[in-house]
Scaffold this motif. Structure first.
Motif, PDB file in Angstrom:
ATOM      1  N   ILE A  59     -88.101  80.448-119.435  1.00 25.57           N
ATOM      2  CA  ILE A  59     -87.636  80.102-117.905  1.00 25.57           C
ATOM      3  C   ILE A  59     -86.402  80.755-117.977  1.00 25.57           C
ATOM      4  O   ILE A  59     -85.353  80.431-118.486  1.00 25.57           O
ATOM      5  N   PRO A  60     -85.898  81.727-116.792  1.00 24.69           N
ATOM      6  CA  PRO A  60     -84.782  82.310-116.727  1.00 24.69           C
ATOM      7  C   PRO A  60     -83.792  81.043-116.078  1.00 24.69           C
ATOM      8  O   PRO A  60     -84.212  80.153-115.325  1.00 24.69           O
ATOM      9  N   VAL A 100     -85.678  73.664-125.486  1.00 16.50           N
ATOM     10  CA  VAL A 100     -86.728  74.739-126.244  1.00 16.50           C
ATOM     11  C   VAL A 100     -87.602  73.856-127.267  1.00 16.50           C
ATOM     12  O   VAL A 100     -87.426  73.178-127.654  1.00 16.50           O
ATOM     13  N   TRP A 101     -89.088  74.115-126.855  1.00 15.13           N
ATOM     14  CA  TRP A 101     -90.017  73.514-127.511  1.00 15.13           C
ATOM     15  C   TRP A 101     -90.879  74.660-128.024  1.00 15.13           C
ATOM     16  O   TRP A 101     -91.526  75.530-127.543  1.00 15.13           O
ATOM     17  N   ARG A 126     -83.010  78.514-130.059  1.00 19.93           N
ATOM     18  CA  ARG A 126     -82.986  79.810-129.560  1.00 19.93           C
ATOM     19  C   ARG A 126     -82.928  80.848-130.514  1.00 19.93           C
ATOM     20  O   ARG A 126     -83.528  81.993-130.664  1.00 19.93           O
ATOM     21  N   ASP A 127     -82.007  80.238-131.502  1.00 19.31           N
ATOM     22  CA  ASP A 127     -81.792  81.530-132.836  1.00 19.31           C
ATOM     23  C   ASP A 127     -83.060  81.295-133.433  1.00 19.31           C
ATOM     24  O   ASP A 127     -83.468  82.640-133.842  1.00 19.31           O
ATOM     25  N   ARG A 187     -83.531  84.318-125.533  1.00 20.20           N
ATOM     26  CA  ARG A 187     -82.111  84.713-125.122  1.00 20.20           C
ATOM     27  C   ARG A 187     -81.522  83.494-124.659  1.00 20.20           C
ATOM     28  O   ARG A 187     -81.938  82.666-124.490  1.00 20.20           O
ATOM     29  N   GLY A 188     -80.029  83.838-124.721  1.00 19.13           N
ATOM     30  CA  GLY A 188     -79.119  82.654-124.813  1.00 19.13           C
ATOM     31  C   GLY A 188     -79.303  81.811-123.656  1.00 19.13           C
ATOM     32  O   GLY A 188     -78.800  80.616-123.832  1.00 19.13           O
TER      33      GLY A 188
END
Lengths: 397, 225
Positions: free
Chosen positions: A76-77, A97-98, A200-201, A206-207
């Motif tokens: 999702i942006p 984040v899942w 995310r890493d 993307r961050g």
């Protein structure tokens, strides 16, 4: 005082009568205990699963938003969150984040959750779900909170670090800062919770993106209305509410429990019909005993009282032993007999510990389903049989 | 009179095709402290007469008064209460409960009266000593001899100290020696002030010197009294 003394005498006689027919009564007791144990186990397992799900979901977001493309979930942006802020009643939007991580060494699928705990409402209370340690502080990187199964896996390797591979096969290691409590096993046993930036890493997201948006609302009564508005505003998203998740659990467990209970209640009904049948037809020996007692001055009410005490003792002992065994079965053996039926291999694969719910409501329900029908099935027909004419004891009858 | 029957009739299944007139207009008066034998063949109506005297059921018609109570006016519950206080029964084959001990068999009539265990035991022991069966106190009834069973049955009939003892064909399954012993015990009880009614057609009973009166019953009627 005389009435009390008489009842004590009748109880005394009922006990001796039970003892005289001990083999028959013992077999009734064993079958009845087994049926009550099964019914009570089902009820307690359902209660434990539902309560565990409720407890765990207390900290879940009220609305979860996932973006779909070609029927699959995609990132999702950040502008989606910006668009949601136009809906009145939303108090907070938190990215999350899942994802799932396959551990090749153990063959286990881990659930990885990246949270921005500093932005979550009640984020400071998440530690209440932990058995030990604490959640990583705001902005703190490199540490994780683990479910019990994952923690056991790490401990078995003799390590204090959880090491995971990124997509490019580089390794990311995390310190273990806490372990979830067993009461939350149903959802956390295979869970790894980390800082959202670490997640995310790990997954190379993307961050500024997330897999889900967690939406919190000001008025919980408005959850469904706001969820509808979100779905209208962002048609390419899937909107899941907390009550929906809870309802799904209840439906799944309730359906399975209902199915199992119907099977067991059928067995209980068959047993009670058998008890009724047995109580309505007396053996010659029993008829003779009743006739002798009546000639000796026992009233029909006294004979009924003997039958009542006998039935109460048999059903009461069966009830207490059955319910106690059911509690032990659920609490200490995690309802091993029904677990595959109740949980289902495809729904929640990882094992988890059940915390039984022994409410007065459940106990009363089991009592009403077992002891009361048994008493009715044995005492009501006894009314007919206790009216054996006293004169049948005369002239060798 | 302790037992007074006037025009007593008993009809089973009245108004049905299988109606049976078991007793027909019986008049009978038995005073206190007497020993009476009801003699008659099987089916003559003597057990029905014994049941009415024993307050097991009231007559279909006629007047029956036992120890001052008119039976026809008493509902079943009060018949039972009256029976508890007034009648001691000795059955054919003695009708003891074989799995109960001798003590428990003897004290059975005391349970619905609310008599406590200590009092029950004391009363039963007194009777067991009197009849020489105290050594069998904790034996099951199935484990004692025929003669002892007979005395257990008598002790059970006496445990409430009733004024009337009814014995239904008591010697039908006893040898002559035990029949004599039984009748001698009955004579002792009669001497001690009890009223005794025995149904029998056994000459050992009917010809026993303690029998003061023989009542012949045939087809539900009294033929000699």
């Amino acid at each position: 005082m005389q009435i009390l003394a008489r009842q004590i005498n009748v109880l005394d006689y009922a006990l001796s009568s039970l003892w005289r027919r001990r083999m028959k009564n013992l077999s009734v007791l064993l079958v009845f205990t087994a049926v009550i144990f099964l019914v009570a186990s089902f009820q307690m397992t359902t209660g434990a699963l539902t309560r565990t799900a409720e407890r765990v979901l207390e900290n879940a977001p009220q609305i979860t938003l996932q973006r779909m493309s070609a029927g699959r979930q995609v990132d999702i942006p950040p502008e989606y969150a910006a668009r949601l802020s136009s809906i009145y009643g939303i108090s907070r939007i938190v990215p999350r984040v899942w994802g799932y991580y396959f551990d090749e060494v153990t063959g286990a699928n881990l659930t990885v959750m990246g949270l921005a705990t500093d932005r979550m409402p009640m984020g400071d209370q998440l530690h209440l779900a932990l058995a030990s340690g604490s959640f990583p502080g705001p902005g703190s990187r490199g540490s994780v909170v683990l479910g019990r199964a994952v923690n056991d896996m790490v401990q078995a390797r003799g390590s204090h670090l959880l090491s995971l591979f990124r997509n490019d096969l580089s390794m990311a290691s995390f310190e273990i800062s806490g372990v979830f409590a067993d009461a939350t096993d149903i959802l956390t046993r295979d869970l790894v919770v980390m800082n959202i930036d670490d997640a995310r890493d790990l997954f190379r997201i993307r961050g500024d993106r997330a897999t889900d948006l967690c939406v919190y609302v000001t008025n919980p009564n408005e959850i469904n209305t706001i969820a509808r508005k979100i779905a209208d505003l962002l048609p390419d998203t899937r909107v899941v509410t907390r009550p929906q998740i809870l309802k799904t659990y209840r439906v799944v467990f309730g359906w399975r429990s209902g199915f199992g209970s119907i099977c067991l209640l059928t067995a209980l009904t068959a047993f009670i019909i058998l008890a009724w049948d047995k109580a309505s037809g007396l053996s010659q020996e029993e008829k003779r005993e009743i006739a002798i007692l009546k000639v000796l001055g026992w009233q029909t009410a006294d004979i009924l009282a003997v039958r009542f005490w006998e039935s109460l003792l048999v059903s009461g002992i069966s009830f207490l032993v059955g319910v106690t065994l059911a509690f032990i079965h659920v609490a200490f053996f995690d309802a091993a007999l029904f677990r595959p039926i109740m949980v289902g291999w495809s729904v929640i694969f990882p094992p988890f510990h059940l915390v039984p719910e022994m409410t007065a409501q459940v106990v009363l329900l089991i009592f009403c389903l077992s002891v009361l029908p048994y008493l009715a099935a044995t005492v009501i027909p006894a009314w007919h049989t206790a009216s054996v004419p006293a004169d049948s004891a005369l002239s060798g009858a | 009179m302790l037992i007074e029957l006037e025009s007593v009739t008993k009809i089973y299944n009245q108004g049905r095709p299988n109606e049976v007139r078991a007793l027909d207009a019986i008049d009978l008066r038995i005073g206190a402290e007497t020993m009476v034998c009801l003699r008659g063949a099987s089916g003559s109506g003597k057990s029905t007469l014994l049941s009415i005297i024993g307050c097991i059921f009231p007559p279909t018609s006629g007047r029956a008064a036992i120890a001052g109570r008119k039976l026809s006016r008493l509902p079943d519950r009060f018949l039972t209460l009256h029976r508890r206080r007034t009648i001691g029964f000795i059955f054919q084959r003695f009708n003891l409960l074989p799995e109960l001990t001798v003590l428990d068999n003897i004290t059975l009539p005391l349970l619905p009266l609310g008599v406590g265990p200590a009092d029950r035991r004391a009363r039963a022991r007194e009777l067991m000593e009197r009849f020489g069966i105290i050594h069998r106190e904790n034996f099951r009834a199935a484990q004692v001899s025929g003669g002892e069973l007979q005395r257990v049955a008598i002790a059970r009939a006496l445990i409430n100290d009733p004024p009337i003892i009814l014995a239904d064909e008591p010697t039908a399954h006893l040898d002559s020696r035990l029949s004599h012993v039984f009748m001698d015990l009955m004579a002792e009880l009669r001497a001690a002030g009890k009223t005794i009614v025995i149904t029998s057609h056994d000459p050992l009973v009917t010809e026993h010197p303690a029998i003061e009166r023989i009542i012949d019953i045939r087809d539900g009627r009294i033929h000699a009294a």
